[in-house]
Design an enzyme around this catalytic site. Structure first.
Site, PDB file in Angstrom:
ATOM      1  N   ASN A 108       8.368 -36.320  73.052  1.00  0.00           N
ATOM      2  CA  ASN A 108       8.640 -35.367  71.966  1.00  0.00           C
ATOM      3  C   ASN A 108       7.320 -34.956  71.343  1.00  0.00           C
ATOM      4  O   ASN A 108       6.321 -35.675  71.457  1.00  0.00           O
ATOM      5  CB  ASN A 108       9.524 -36.022  70.902  1.00  0.00           C
ATOM      6  CG  ASN A 108       9.922 -35.059  69.802  1.00  0.00           C
ATOM      7  OD1 ASN A 108      10.218 -33.884  70.068  1.00  0.00           O
ATOM      8  ND2 ASN A 108       9.914 -35.516  68.565  1.00  0.00           N
ATOM      9  N   HIS A 110       5.836 -33.803  67.587  1.00  0.00           N
ATOM     10  CA  HIS A 110       6.233 -33.775  66.181  1.00  0.00           C
ATOM     11  C   HIS A 110       5.051 -33.294  65.338  1.00  0.00           C
ATOM     12  O   HIS A 110       3.942 -33.814  65.468  1.00  0.00           O
ATOM     13  CB  HIS A 110       6.667 -35.173  65.728  1.00  0.00           C
ATOM     14  CG  HIS A 110       7.070 -35.200  64.289  1.00  0.00           C
ATOM     15  ND1 HIS A 110       8.261 -34.668  63.851  1.00  0.00           N
ATOM     16  CD2 HIS A 110       6.422 -35.632  63.184  1.00  0.00           C
ATOM     17  CE1 HIS A 110       8.331 -34.788  62.540  1.00  0.00           C
ATOM     18  NE2 HIS A 110       7.232 -35.368  62.100  1.00  0.00           N
ATOM     19  N   SER A 137       1.606 -34.798  66.764  1.00  0.00           N
ATOM     20  CA  SER A 137       1.630 -35.986  67.625  1.00  0.00           C
ATOM     21  C   SER A 137       2.573 -35.774  68.802  1.00  0.00           C
ATOM     22  O   SER A 137       3.685 -35.274  68.624  1.00  0.00           O
ATOM     23  CB  SER A 137       2.155 -37.203  66.854  1.00  0.00           C
ATOM     24  OG  SER A 137       1.473 -37.393  65.634  1.00  0.00           O
ATOM     25  N   ASP A 146      11.463 -40.006  65.394  1.00  0.00           N
ATOM     26  CA  ASP A 146      10.001 -39.798  65.322  1.00  0.00           C
ATOM     27  C   ASP A 146       9.214 -41.108  65.247  1.00  0.00           C
ATOM     28  O   ASP A 146       8.177 -41.187  64.576  1.00  0.00           O
ATOM     29  CB  ASP A 146       9.639 -38.911  64.107  1.00  0.00           C
ATOM     30  CG  ASP A 146      10.299 -37.543  64.182  1.00  0.00           C
ATOM     31  OD1 ASP A 146      10.510 -37.047  65.299  1.00  0.00           O
ATOM     32  OD2 ASP A 146      10.615 -36.978  63.117  1.00  0.00           O
TER      33      ASP A 146
END
Ligand code: GRF
Length: 217
Positions: A108, A110, A137, A146
């Protein structure tokens, strides 16, 4: 041999576009097998179609539960047998079962310097808190929002005149560099996930991952 990946989106898909562009330019040896959105009007679906990538829309509102949605999503993803699932602005909280199924093979991006500012409105929150710098990040996905192992970060100063919009646009340009880079590392088997920890070139990464600098490319 190319490396099959599936990309999940909910919106504009500029990070998807960066992955498409880097692979077209020969910098990223991956095959984007499918792009899946939970929103029918996500512009990223048009980007995918233009690039000849199969697309799917799976509207979360037509499911009774988060579990039922994630189960169906997993079925669609797994028919492509991807080696990596890339969340690129996919605005959904994932069930633990789903996150565990792709543990160590789902990334992911973020928009904050994790572990700071998990969740939404990160740019405004960083400005309001009087931060001197902000960033983005790339991390492995774990069941907690997250919170998975960080791989790569990029940062920029917050100027006195900064607004959430100007900051978002600066951060976006870094996103389009570091996300393809992290995907490249994973596809080249330089990046791995071992017992909840990110490992690059057989070295355990610091809690904040690697800080981006141009020589990394
Ligand atoms: C990015 O800001 C990313 O950090 C966050 O969602 C946004 C997606 O942007 N996870 P886009 O759809 O790739 O343009």
């Amino acid at each position: 041999m190319t490396f099959p990946i599936v990309v999940l989106i909910s919106g504009s898909g500029s990070n998807l576009q960066a992955l498409i562009d880097q692979s077209l330019q020969g910098n990223l040896n991956v095959e984007i097998c499918a792009v899946i959105s939970n929103k029918a009007d996500a512009f990223g679906l048009q980007r995918a179609q233009k690039a000849g990538i199969p697309t799917h829309t799976l509207d979360h509102k037509s499911f009774d539960s988060r579990e039922a949605f994630d189960e169906q999503l997993q079925l669609i993803i797994d028919q492509y047998q991807p080696k990596l699932v890339v969340l690129a602005g996919f605005m959904r909280i994932l069930t633990e079962t789903f996150a565990q199924h792709y543990e160590g093979r789902m990334l992911n991006i973020h928009p904050s310097l994790l572990p700071k500012y998990k969740g939404l409105n990160t740019h405004q929150r960083a400005i309001d808190a009087g931060e001197k710098e902000h960033g983005v990040s790339v991390h492995f996905v774990s069941a907690e929002l997250d919170a998975g192992a960080v791989i790569l970060q990029a940062s920029c100063p917050i100027e006195k005149t900064e607004t959430a919009d100007t900051l978002a646009s600066k951060i976006h340009s870094y996103e389009h560099i570091i996300y393809p880079l992290a995907v490249k590392w994973f596809s080249e088997e330089r990046l791995a996930y071992k017992n909840g920890i990110a490992v690059l070139d057989n070295k355990i990464l610091a809690e904040s991952g690697v800080m981006y600098h141009p020589e990394l490319i």
